[in-house]
Design a protein around this motif. Structure first.
Motif, PDB file in Angstrom:
ATOM      1  N   ALA A   1      -1.469   8.711 -26.914  1.00 43.03           N
ATOM      2  CA  ALA A   1      -0.311   7.826 -27.012  1.00 43.03           C
ATOM      3  C   ALA A   1       0.660   8.064 -25.867  1.00 43.03           C
ATOM      4  O   ALA A   1       1.210   7.116 -25.291  1.00 43.03           O
ATOM      5  CB  ALA A   1       0.385   8.033 -28.359  1.00 43.03           C
ATOM      6  N   ILE A   2       0.877   9.328 -25.508  1.00 45.48           N
ATOM      7  CA  ILE A   2       1.757   9.657 -24.386  1.00 45.48           C
ATOM      8  C   ILE A   2       1.193   9.092 -23.091  1.00 45.48           C
ATOM      9  O   ILE A   2       1.922   8.536 -22.255  1.00 45.48           O
ATOM     10  CB  ILE A   2       1.920  11.192 -24.272  1.00 45.48           C
ATOM     11  N   ARG A   3      -0.112   9.232 -22.914  1.00 44.09           N
ATOM     12  CA  ARG A   3      -0.744   8.719 -21.703  1.00 44.09           C
ATOM     13  C   ARG A   3      -0.585   7.211 -21.599  1.00 44.09           C
ATOM     14  O   ARG A   3      -0.328   6.673 -20.512  1.00 44.09           O
ATOM     15  CB  ARG A   3      -2.219   9.111 -21.687  1.00 44.09           C
ATOM     16  N   ALA A   4      -0.738   6.516 -22.700  1.00 48.87           N
ATOM     17  CA  ALA A   4      -0.594   5.060 -22.695  1.00 48.87           C
ATOM     18  C   ALA A   4       0.835   4.646 -22.362  1.00 48.87           C
ATOM     19  O   ALA A   4       1.064   3.742 -21.551  1.00 48.87           O
ATOM     20  CB  ALA A   4      -1.015   4.494 -24.049  1.00 48.87           C
ATOM     21  N   ALA A   5       1.826   5.297 -22.991  1.00 48.05           N
ATOM     22  CA  ALA A   5       3.220   4.965 -22.718  1.00 48.05           C
ATOM     23  C   ALA A   5       3.592   5.277 -21.276  1.00 48.05           C
ATOM     24  O   ALA A   5       4.278   4.485 -20.609  1.00 48.05           O
ATOM     25  CB  ALA A   5       4.132   5.722 -23.680  1.00 48.05           C
ATOM     26  N   ALA A   6       3.129   6.419 -20.765  1.00 48.39           N
ATOM     27  CA  ALA A   6       3.423   6.777 -19.372  1.00 48.39           C
ATOM     28  C   ALA A   6       2.770   5.795 -18.400  1.00 48.39           C
ATOM     29  O   ALA A   6       3.357   5.440 -17.374  1.00 48.39           O
ATOM     30  CB  ALA A   6       2.933   8.199 -19.094  1.00 48.39           C
ATOM     31  N   THR A   7       1.562   5.357 -18.719  1.00 42.47           N
ATOM     32  CA  THR A   7       0.871   4.392 -17.856  1.00 42.47           C
ATOM     33  C   THR A   7       1.624   3.079 -17.778  1.00 42.47           C
ATOM     34  O   THR A   7       1.797   2.503 -16.694  1.00 42.47           O
ATOM     35  CB  THR A   7      -0.556   4.142 -18.381  1.00 42.47           C
ATOM     36  N   ILE A   8       2.112   2.591 -18.909  1.00 46.70           N
ATOM     37  CA  ILE A   8       2.859   1.332 -18.922  1.00 46.70           C
ATOM     38  C   ILE A   8       4.162   1.465 -18.143  1.00 46.70           C
ATOM     39  O   ILE A   8       4.523   0.589 -17.338  1.00 46.70           O
ATOM     40  CB  ILE A   8       3.137   0.890 -20.374  1.00 46.70           C
ATOM     41  N   LEU A   9       4.872   2.570 -18.343  1.00 46.17           N
ATOM     42  CA  LEU A   9       6.151   2.752 -17.663  1.00 46.17           C
ATOM     43  C   LEU A   9       5.986   2.869 -16.148  1.00 46.17           C
ATOM     44  O   LEU A   9       6.813   2.367 -15.388  1.00 46.17           O
ATOM     45  CB  LEU A   9       6.855   3.996 -18.207  1.00 46.17           C
ATOM     46  N   THR A  10       4.933   3.515 -15.705  1.00 45.05           N
ATOM     47  CA  THR A  10       4.742   3.697 -14.265  1.00 45.05           C
ATOM     48  C   THR A  10       4.124   2.472 -13.599  1.00 45.05           C
ATOM     49  O   THR A  10       4.368   2.223 -12.418  1.00 45.05           O
ATOM     50  CB  THR A  10       3.842   4.915 -14.000  1.00 45.05           C
ATOM     51  N   ALA A  11       3.329   1.718 -14.335  1.00 47.26           N
ATOM     52  CA  ALA A  11       2.683   0.545 -13.748  1.00 47.26           C
ATOM     53  C   ALA A  11       3.601  -0.679 -13.732  1.00 47.26           C
ATOM     54  O   ALA A  11       3.404  -1.585 -12.920  1.00 47.26           O
ATOM     55  CB  ALA A  11       1.401   0.208 -14.505  1.00 47.26           C
ATOM     56  N   LEU A  12       4.591  -0.703 -14.601  1.00 44.62           N
ATOM     57  CA  LEU A  12       5.452  -1.884 -14.731  1.00 44.62           C
ATOM     58  C   LEU A  12       6.170  -2.257 -13.440  1.00 44.62           C
ATOM     59  O   LEU A  12       6.181  -3.433 -13.058  1.00 44.62           O
ATOM     60  CB  LEU A  12       6.453  -1.660 -15.870  1.00 44.62           C
ATOM     61  N   PRO A  13       6.792  -1.316 -12.719  1.00 38.11           N
ATOM     62  CA  PRO A  13       7.474  -1.711 -11.471  1.00 38.11           C
ATOM     63  C   PRO A  13       6.540  -2.316 -10.434  1.00 38.11           C
ATOM     64  O   PRO A  13       6.902  -3.281  -9.745  1.00 38.11           O
ATOM     65  CB  PRO A  13       8.089  -0.389 -10.979  1.00 38.11           C
TER      66      PRO A  13
ATOM     67  N   PHE B   1       0.825  -1.207   0.000  1.00 37.72           N
ATOM     68  CA  PHE B   1       0.000   0.000   0.000  1.00 37.72           C
ATOM     69  C   PHE B   1       0.863   1.262   0.000  1.00 37.72           C
ATOM     70  O   PHE B   1       0.629   2.195  -0.769  1.00 37.72           O
ATOM     71  CB  PHE B   1      -0.924   0.012   1.228  1.00 37.72           C
ATOM     72  N   ILE B   2       1.856   1.287   0.882  1.00 38.30           N
ATOM     73  CA  ILE B   2       2.711   2.478   1.006  1.00 38.30           C
ATOM     74  C   ILE B   2       3.539   2.682  -0.252  1.00 38.30           C
ATOM     75  O   ILE B   2       3.694   3.810  -0.736  1.00 38.30           O
ATOM     76  CB  ILE B   2       3.621   2.347   2.246  1.00 38.30           C
ATOM     77  N   ALA B   3       4.102   1.599  -0.789  1.00 33.86           N
ATOM     78  CA  ALA B   3       4.947   1.706  -1.978  1.00 33.86           C
ATOM     79  C   ALA B   3       4.146   2.225  -3.173  1.00 33.86           C
ATOM     80  O   ALA B   3       4.636   3.074  -3.934  1.00 33.86           O
ATOM     81  CB  ALA B   3       5.568   0.348  -2.303  1.00 33.86           C
ATOM     82  N   VAL B   4       2.927   1.735  -3.344  1.00 31.03           N
ATOM     83  CA  VAL B   4       2.088   2.209  -4.453  1.00 31.03           C
ATOM     84  C   VAL B   4       1.765   3.690  -4.288  1.00 31.03           C
ATOM     85  O   VAL B   4       1.788   4.459  -5.263  1.00 31.03           O
ATOM     86  CB  VAL B   4       0.792   1.373  -4.532  1.00 31.03           C
ATOM     87  N   TYR B   5       1.503   4.106  -3.053  1.00 31.91           N
ATOM     88  CA  TYR B   5       1.222   5.529  -2.811  1.00 31.91           C
ATOM     89  C   TYR B   5       2.422   6.392  -3.190  1.00 31.91           C
ATOM     90  O   TYR B   5       2.284   7.393  -3.913  1.00 31.91           O
ATOM     91  CB  TYR B   5       0.861   5.756  -1.345  1.00 31.91           C
ATOM     92  N   HIS B   6       3.609   6.036  -2.713  1.00 36.64           N
ATOM     93  CA  HIS B   6       4.796   6.845  -2.997  1.00 36.64           C
ATOM     94  C   HIS B   6       5.139   6.814  -4.488  1.00 36.64           C
ATOM     95  O   HIS B   6       5.577   7.823  -5.046  1.00 36.64           O
ATOM     96  CB  HIS B   6       5.983   6.343  -2.173  1.00 36.64           C
ATOM     97  N   TRP B   7       4.965   5.672  -5.120  1.00 35.06           N
ATOM     98  CA  TRP B   7       5.318   5.574  -6.537  1.00 35.06           C
ATOM     99  C   TRP B   7       4.404   6.430  -7.408  1.00 35.06           C
ATOM    100  O   TRP B   7       4.847   7.018  -8.397  1.00 35.06           O
ATOM    101  CB  TRP B   7       5.262   4.115  -6.977  1.00 35.06           C
ATOM    102  N   ASN B   8       3.137   6.520  -7.051  1.00 33.47           N
ATOM    103  CA  ASN B   8       2.167   7.249  -7.870  1.00 33.47           C
ATOM    104  C   ASN B   8       1.996   8.708  -7.467  1.00 33.47           C
ATOM    105  O   ASN B   8       1.251   9.443  -8.123  1.00 33.47           O
ATOM    106  CB  ASN B   8       0.801   6.558  -7.816  1.00 33.47           C
ATOM    107  N   ALA B   9       2.644   9.145  -6.386  1.00 31.66           N
ATOM    108  CA  ALA B   9       2.415  10.495  -5.872  1.00 31.66           C
ATOM    109  C   ALA B   9       3.040  11.552  -6.782  1.00 31.66           C
ATOM    110  O   ALA B   9       4.157  11.387  -7.262  1.00 31.66           O
ATOM    111  CB  ALA B   9       2.994  10.622  -4.462  1.00 31.66           C
TER     112      ALA B   9
END
Length: 304
Positions: A269-281, A211-219
């Motif tokens: 397209a930018i939104r899709a690429a950014a979503t994949i890059l941020t969700a991958l970890p 929970f904490i890691a997801v919060y910090h990663w997406n903040a």
């Protein structure tokens, strides 16, 4: 003979019902799997598709015109690597520090001998519903010299009432005899916490850590408030937010005004690429914590 015939008929009916249930269950679960995976696969396909072509729509599971220009635009963004470094650092430090502090607080208020355990728990519950507001919080952080620093990401989020209460409830379910036996052998409270309580709390620790890691990663909102003009303390999500805003504000939806039509970038397209890059970890981290996740949420969320 009649009893055998009746038994065979019941067995046939039962087998038919089981087969029907299996078929229906398989169909439902397959549909659920498709519904769950489709947004991810669609986003992945759009991220690898040409930007201008993505604006036409109609992309489902596979890119129509394969291109990596979207990822190039994201990775070429000034400050993206510094933002990724700060985001990784805040995720690691923030998760470890918050987990340690909340675990210690949960251990303290879970001990029946602690005099003010109920009063402190009530105090923390109140903070879940009442806060000072954005402006007073900003003034407080400024007076504490936290704004413009890396530690504004870590220190304010160390204590979480929700996480602490979940851990406390889990610790309340542990047998008191374990602690009493250790104290008879001469162990102090800290040794009991480190050697006995913490190893038994791995499921709830893993759940809270996720929970904490997801919060910090997406903040990103705290970066905008406290480190908006500090390039050295920028975060990955804030840089991606600025990139997406820039793409939407450009004429024709291109984030690179001087780019050719073949490598033009569009917001979708930018939104899709950014979503994949941020969700991958996070997607890579989740399988390692999955075996603890369900038991941590279930046991930690139930109070007897």
């Amino acid at each position: 003979m009649d009893e055998k015939v009746v038994y065979k008929r019941k067995k046939m009916k039962t087998s038919s019902a089981d087969k029907a249930f299996t078929v229906i269950n398989t169909i439902i679960m397959t549909l659920f799997l498709i519904i769950t995976l489709y947004p991810i696969l669609n986003t992945l396909a759009v991220s690898f598709n040409d930007g201008i072509d993505s604006a036409r729509g109609g992309i489902h599971f596979w890119p129509r015109i394969f291109s990596i220009s979207n990822y190039k635009a994201v990775l070429r963004r000034p400050g993206i690597y510094q933002g990724a470094l700060i985001t990784v650092a805040r995720t690691v430090f923030g998760t470890l520090s918050s987990l340690a502090v909340n675990a210690l607080l949960a251990y303290i208020v879970s001990r029946k001998r602690f005099l003010f355990r109920n009063q402190l728990s009530l105090f923390w519950v109140v903070t879940m519903y009442v806060n000072g507001g954005m402006i007073p919080t900003l003034v407080l952080f400024k007076n504490l010299k936290l704004t413009g620093t890396f530690w504004v990401y870590v220190i304010p989020g160390m204590v979480s009432a929700f996480n602490m209460l979940v851990m406390r409830t889990y610790m309340n379910g542990l047998p008191d005899a374990l602690e009493e036996a250790a104290q008879i052998d001469g162990a102090g409270y800290m040794k009991v916490f480190v050697r006995i309580i913490s190893p038994l709390c791995k499921p709830v620790y893993a759940t809270i850590a996720l929970f904490i890691a997801v919060y910090h990663w997406n903040a990103w909102f705290d970066t905008m408030l406290y480190n908006r003009n500090k390039t050295k303390n920028t975060t990955l999500q804030w840089e991606l937010m600025k990139l997406l805003t820039s793409a939407m504000s450009q004429t024709g939806g291109s984030a690179n005004p001087g780019s050719t039509k073949s490598d033009a970038i569009t917001p979708i397209a930018i939104r899709a690429a950014a979503t994949i890059l941020t969700a991958l970890p996070i997607l890579c981290l989740y399988p390692f914590l999955q075996r603890y996740f369900v038991s941590g949420v279930t046991i930690g969320g139930v109070k007897e």
